[in-house]
Scaffold this active site. Structure first.
Site, PDB file in Angstrom:
ATOM      1  N   TRP A 275     -72.722  -6.366   3.471  1.00 22.83           N
ATOM      2  CA  TRP A 275     -71.508  -6.684   4.247  1.00 22.83           C
ATOM      3  C   TRP A 275     -71.876  -7.261   5.611  1.00 22.83           C
ATOM      4  CZ3 TRP A 275     -66.547  -7.378   3.155  1.00 22.83           C
ATOM      5  CH2 TRP A 275     -66.057  -6.883   1.948  1.00 22.83           C
TER       6      TRP A 275
ATOM      7  N   TRP B  13     -46.858 -10.701  16.287  1.00 22.81           N
ATOM      8  CA  TRP B  13     -47.465  -9.515  16.919  1.00 22.81           C
ATOM      9  C   TRP B  13     -46.585  -9.038  18.061  1.00 22.81           C
ATOM     10  CZ3 TRP B  13     -50.895  -7.839  13.744  1.00 22.81           C
ATOM     11  CH2 TRP B  13     -51.745  -8.710  13.059  1.00 22.81           C
TER      12      TRP B  13
ATOM     13  N   ASN C  67     -67.369   4.533  10.046  1.00 21.17           N
ATOM     14  CA  ASN C  67     -66.743   3.356   9.430  1.00 21.17           C
ATOM     15  C   ASN C  67     -65.362   3.642   8.848  1.00 21.17           C
ATOM     16  OD1 ASN C  67     -66.742   0.597   8.333  1.00 21.17           O
ATOM     17  ND2 ASN C  67     -66.799   1.667   6.367  1.00 21.17           N
TER      18      ASN C  67
ATOM     19  N   TRP D  17     -54.619  -8.041  16.285  1.00 23.88           N
ATOM     20  CA  TRP D  17     -55.960  -7.512  15.985  1.00 23.88           C
ATOM     21  C   TRP D  17     -56.974  -7.888  17.064  1.00 23.88           C
ATOM     22  CZ3 TRP D  17     -59.936 -10.985  15.494  1.00 23.88           C
ATOM     23  CH2 TRP D  17     -59.613 -12.318  15.201  1.00 23.88           C
TER      24      TRP D  17
ATOM     25  N   GLU E 189     -74.023  -2.271   1.656  1.00 23.76           N
ATOM     26  CA  GLU E 189     -73.425  -2.222   3.004  1.00 23.76           C
ATOM     27  C   GLU E 189     -74.166  -3.175   3.938  1.00 23.76           C
ATOM     28  OE1 GLU E 189     -70.567  -0.839   3.630  1.00 23.76           O
ATOM     29  OE2 GLU E 189     -70.588  -0.224   1.534  1.00 23.76           O
TER      30      GLU E 189
ATOM     31  N   TRP F  58     -62.287  -6.686  11.713  1.00 19.89           N
ATOM     32  CA  TRP F  58     -60.918  -6.639  12.248  1.00 19.89           C
ATOM     33  C   TRP F  58     -60.010  -7.551  11.435  1.00 19.89           C
ATOM     34  CZ3 TRP F  58     -58.057  -3.559  15.172  1.00 19.89           C
ATOM     35  CH2 TRP F  58     -58.730  -2.590  15.917  1.00 19.89           C
TER      36      TRP F  58
HETATM   37  P1  FAD Z   1     -74.304   2.654   7.038  1.00 20.19           P
HETATM   38  O1  FAD Z   1     -73.233   3.146   6.132  1.00 20.19           O
HETATM   39  O2  FAD Z   1     -75.539   3.457   7.104  1.00 20.19           O
HETATM   40  O3  FAD Z   1     -74.599   1.154   6.588  1.00 20.19           O
HETATM   41  C1  FAD Z   1     -75.866   0.510   6.796  1.00 20.19           C
HETATM   42  C2  FAD Z   1     -75.659  -0.766   7.570  1.00 20.19           C
HETATM   43  O4  FAD Z   1     -74.821  -1.672   6.847  1.00 20.19           O
HETATM   44  C3  FAD Z   1     -74.968  -0.591   8.904  1.00 20.19           C
HETATM   45  O5  FAD Z   1     -75.856  -0.162   9.889  1.00 20.19           O
HETATM   46  C4  FAD Z   1     -74.393  -1.972   9.162  1.00 20.19           C
HETATM   47  O6  FAD Z   1     -75.352  -2.837   9.705  1.00 20.19           O
HETATM   48  C5  FAD Z   1     -74.043  -2.439   7.762  1.00 20.19           C
HETATM   49  N1  FAD Z   1     -72.622  -2.224   7.478  1.00 20.19           N
HETATM   50  C6  FAD Z   1     -72.036  -1.133   6.943  1.00 20.19           C
HETATM   51  N2  FAD Z   1     -70.700  -1.335   6.786  1.00 20.19           N
HETATM   52  C7  FAD Z   1     -70.452  -2.584   7.242  1.00 20.19           C
HETATM   53  C8  FAD Z   1     -69.283  -3.383   7.355  1.00 20.19           C
HETATM   54  N3  FAD Z   1     -68.068  -2.947   6.955  1.00 20.19           N
HETATM   55  N4  FAD Z   1     -69.395  -4.604   7.893  1.00 20.19           N
HETATM   56  C9  FAD Z   1     -70.588  -5.087   8.312  1.00 20.19           C
HETATM   57  N5  FAD Z   1     -71.728  -4.381   8.207  1.00 20.19           N
HETATM   58  C10 FAD Z   1     -71.666  -3.147   7.689  1.00 20.19           C
HETATM   59  N6  FAD Z   1     -70.437  -2.916  12.378  1.00 20.19           N
HETATM   60  C11 FAD Z   1     -71.281  -3.380  13.309  1.00 20.19           C
HETATM   61  O7  FAD Z   1     -72.496  -3.347  13.122  1.00 20.19           O
HETATM   62  N7  FAD Z   1     -70.809  -3.897  14.504  1.00 20.19           N
HETATM   63  C12 FAD Z   1     -69.476  -3.964  14.773  1.00 20.19           C
HETATM   64  O8  FAD Z   1     -69.086  -4.462  15.844  1.00 20.19           O
HETATM   65  C13 FAD Z   1     -68.565  -3.446  13.811  1.00 20.19           C
HETATM   66  N8  FAD Z   1     -67.224  -3.448  14.051  1.00 20.19           N
HETATM   67  C14 FAD Z   1     -66.361  -2.959  13.091  1.00 20.19           C
HETATM   68  C15 FAD Z   1     -64.980  -2.995  13.329  1.00 20.19           C
HETATM   69  C16 FAD Z   1     -64.097  -2.508  12.378  1.00 20.19           C
HETATM   70  C17 FAD Z   1     -62.596  -2.569  12.624  1.00 20.19           C
HETATM   71  C18 FAD Z   1     -64.586  -1.964  11.169  1.00 20.19           C
HETATM   72  C19 FAD Z   1     -63.637  -1.424  10.119  1.00 20.19           C
HETATM   73  C20 FAD Z   1     -65.950  -1.923  10.916  1.00 20.19           C
HETATM   74  C21 FAD Z   1     -66.855  -2.434  11.855  1.00 20.19           C
HETATM   75  N9  FAD Z   1     -68.252  -2.421  11.630  1.00 20.19           N
HETATM   76  C22 FAD Z   1     -69.107  -2.922  12.583  1.00 20.19           C
HETATM   77  C23 FAD Z   1     -68.801  -2.027  10.317  1.00 20.19           C
HETATM   78  C24 FAD Z   1     -69.191  -0.555  10.157  1.00 20.19           C
HETATM   79  O9  FAD Z   1     -68.165   0.281  10.608  1.00 20.19           O
HETATM   80  C25 FAD Z   1     -70.487  -0.189  10.879  1.00 20.19           C
HETATM   81  O10 FAD Z   1     -71.495  -1.135  10.564  1.00 20.19           O
HETATM   82  C26 FAD Z   1     -70.957   1.187  10.409  1.00 20.19           C
HETATM   83  O11 FAD Z   1     -69.992   2.152  10.757  1.00 20.19           O
HETATM   84  C27 FAD Z   1     -72.270   1.518  11.048  1.00 20.19           C
HETATM   85  O12 FAD Z   1     -72.669   2.819  10.705  1.00 20.19           O
HETATM   86  P2  FAD Z   1     -74.009   3.058   9.911  1.00 20.19           P
HETATM   87  O13 FAD Z   1     -75.110   2.278  10.515  1.00 20.19           O
HETATM   88  O14 FAD Z   1     -74.178   4.531   9.801  1.00 20.19           O
HETATM   89  O15 FAD Z   1     -73.654   2.431   8.489  1.00 20.19           O
END
Ligand code: FAD
Length: 484
Positions: free
Chosen positions: A286, A314, A349, A367, A283, A390
């Site tokens: 990502w 759109w 997420n 979007w 993650e 997005w």
């Molecule tokens: P955990 O599951 O604990 O993951 C650990 C770390 O991995 C996160 O803190 C984050 O840095 C990274 N991570 C996890 N999933 C993703 C992902 N899909 N993309 C990129 N990094 C990821 N994340 C942001 O940090 N900033 C945003 O502005 C953002 N906008 C989003 C918009 C949409 C539409 C979607 C679907 C996802 C977005 N995310 C964003 C990704 C993700 O939702 C969040 O990083 C995550 O929910 C953070 O929670 P956590 O720290 O508990 O994640």
């Protein structure tokens, strides 16, 4: 000339594992920390970087206070200034007769352009600039595809990152930082980062503990008590199995390297958890992937990564957009997510994917409208992860969701919030409904609604679009685009 050094803090608001600070402290010179807020009102095209949204500004205020405290505890100072960075950094350098300015790079085109301007101005004044690697596991400039671009598919990208091996060893925080007193500075309050009238930040204050110490504690607790079962539990918004580290990462209160090494240490100590830990690190992968995409496409928040989508039809529908923003679409899982976002500055997420899919597919709203709303309301609003995700959901991004995949907000709710606890928490007016009905209240009989105290269309909205009709309309629009 004095031997004073300026340490320009940016998205790296911490003391430990901070390459620029580590080197500055080693120099033995007086080190003056500087943070520059550039939010002067100028036309968008004149802004050097994207102005922060409201929730991120709130976070920044808390984070700067914590950084000031940590620096003060080791004898250091954090000067706060406003304005274009080139002006603020060069002015301070002249005022304190700095000999050197240090900072960590941010691998984003606007940030690099801003830093280049600052560097040129400082060099013109005879001041040395020293820069250090920023907060990515791998420099995007060195991880390229055969044709010299950022990799656009996640799995091979992550394999390449893993093949590079462990990131550099962690750097300790300095224990002493001689500084200079009484340098003119804004205060955190005078930067006006926090909302006043109305003060909408109560939910943020209740939810978050901000700053480097809180970030490290969160990581420690997560790896000790939360990581077991992460690979499966991470999709469940009702049981909170994720780390919640994203805003800390966003503001650099913790580095990905620190997370990487702590997670590897945990995996070595508890091999049974290595599956969960690998998933957690992927993650983080990502995040890295999104930043590498942004490095190649600075305008990712406004431009489709797949140009074919420039012709997508759109629908401009302000009423539907507003219902989505306010959590009043009539779909409990969507509304719960949007209300969690509004109140706490974050959203799980899985639910981010559901609400984003609902906006772009069921409502056929661009979007970019959703991206902008998230930008303003998320505490972790990130210039790379927000637009990349997005675009991923909309299908116009890298490694994106196939066009025919339309998240069903009812099934998603039933699968990932099986007892309805997440909906009950954020949409309390549906709290009296049983789990079997809470994700589709319109299926309840009048008696069931009455005994739950729900009046559809009054206490809770009817769905703003019927699921099947919304899905069909999206499929037709996407299929036309493919055929064009
Ligand atoms: P955990 O599951 O604990 O993951 C650990 C770390 O991995 C996160 O803190 C984050 O840095 C990274 N991570 C996890 N999933 C993703 C992902 N899909 N993309 C990129 N990094 C990821 N994340 C942001 O940090 N900033 C945003 O502005 C953002 N906008 C989003 C918009 C949409 C539409 C979607 C679907 C996802 C977005 N995310 C964003 C990704 C993700 O939702 C969040 O990083 C995550 O929910 C953070 O929670 P956590 O720290 O508990 O994640």
């Amino acid at each position: 000339m004095s031997s004073n050094v300026i340490l320009w803090f940016r998205d790296d608001l911490r003391l430990s594992d901070h390459p620029a600070l580590h080197e500055a402290a080693k120099s033995g010179a007086a080190v003056i920390g500087l943070y520059v807020l550039d939010d002067s009102r100028r036309p968008a095209h004149e802004m050097e970087t994207r102005p922060l949204g409201g929730a991120a500004r709130w976070w920044l205020a808390q984070s700067l206070r914590r950084l000031q405290e940590s620096l003060a505890a080791i004898g250091g100072t954090l000067v706060l200034r406003r304005g274009p960075a080139v002006k603020a950094v060069t002015e301070l350098a002249r005022e304190i007769q700095a000999r050197q300015v240090f900072w960590n790079e941010i691998a984003q085109a606007p940030e690099l352009a801003r830093a280049n301007k600052v560097e040129a101005a400082l060099r013109a004044d005879g001041i040395e600039v020293r820069t250090f690697p920023g907060d990515l596991l791998v420099d995007p400039a060195i991880l390229r595809s055969k044709d010299g671009r950022a990799l656009r598919v996640f799995t091979p990208f992550w394999r390449r990152v893993l093949a590079i091996g462990a990131p550099p060893k962690l750097l300790p925080a300095p224990t002493m930082l001689p500084s200079i007193a009484d340098i003119p500075s804004e205060t955190v309050d005078s930067l006006c980062l926090e909302p006043a009238e109305p003060d909408w930040a109560a939910g943020l204050r209740q939810t978050w503990d901000v700053g480097e110490r809180a970030a490290r504690q969160r990581l420690k607790t997560f790896l000790a008590a939360g990581i077991a079962g992460y690979a499966r539990g991470r999709d469940r918004p009702d049981i909170e199995r994720t780390s919640n580290l994203s805003p800390h990462l966003r503001f650099g209160e913790i580095s990905p390297r620190q997370i990487w090494h702590a997670a590897q240490f945990a995996a070595a100590e508890r091999p049974a958890l290595s599956g969960d830990i690998d998933k957690f690190l992927s993650e983080l992968g990502w995040r890295e992937f999104c930043h590498h995409l942004l490095f190649d496409t600075p305008e990712m928040a406004t431009r489709n990564l797949q140009p074919a989508f420039d012709a997508f039809p759109w629908r401009p529908d302000r009423g539907a957009l507003r219902a989505w923003q306010r959590g009043r679409t009539g779909y409990p899982m969507v509304d719960a997510g949007m209300r969690q976002l509004w109140q706490t500055g974050t959203m799980h997420n899985r639910v981010r994917m559901v609400v984003a899919s609902f906006l772009v597919k069921h409502l056929l709203i661009d979007w970019r409208c959703g991206e902008r709303w998230f930008w303003d309301t998320l505490v972790d609003a990130d210039a790379a992860s927000n637009p990349a995700n997005w675009q991923w959901v909309a299908g116009c991004g890298a490694d994106a969701v196939p066009y025919f995949r339309v998240f069903n907000p009812i099934l998603q709710g039933e699968k990932f919030d099986p007892q309805g606890d997440y909906v009950r928490r954020w949409v309390p007016e549906l709290g009296g409904l049983p789990a079997s009905l809470i994700h589709q209240p319109w299926r309840a009989t009048p008696l069931e609604l009455q005994s739950a105290g729900v009046r559809l269309g009054t206490t809770y909205p009817e769905p703003i679009v019927e699921h099947r009709a919304g899905r069909e309309r999206a499929l037709v629009a996407y299929a036309k685009l493919r055929a064009a």
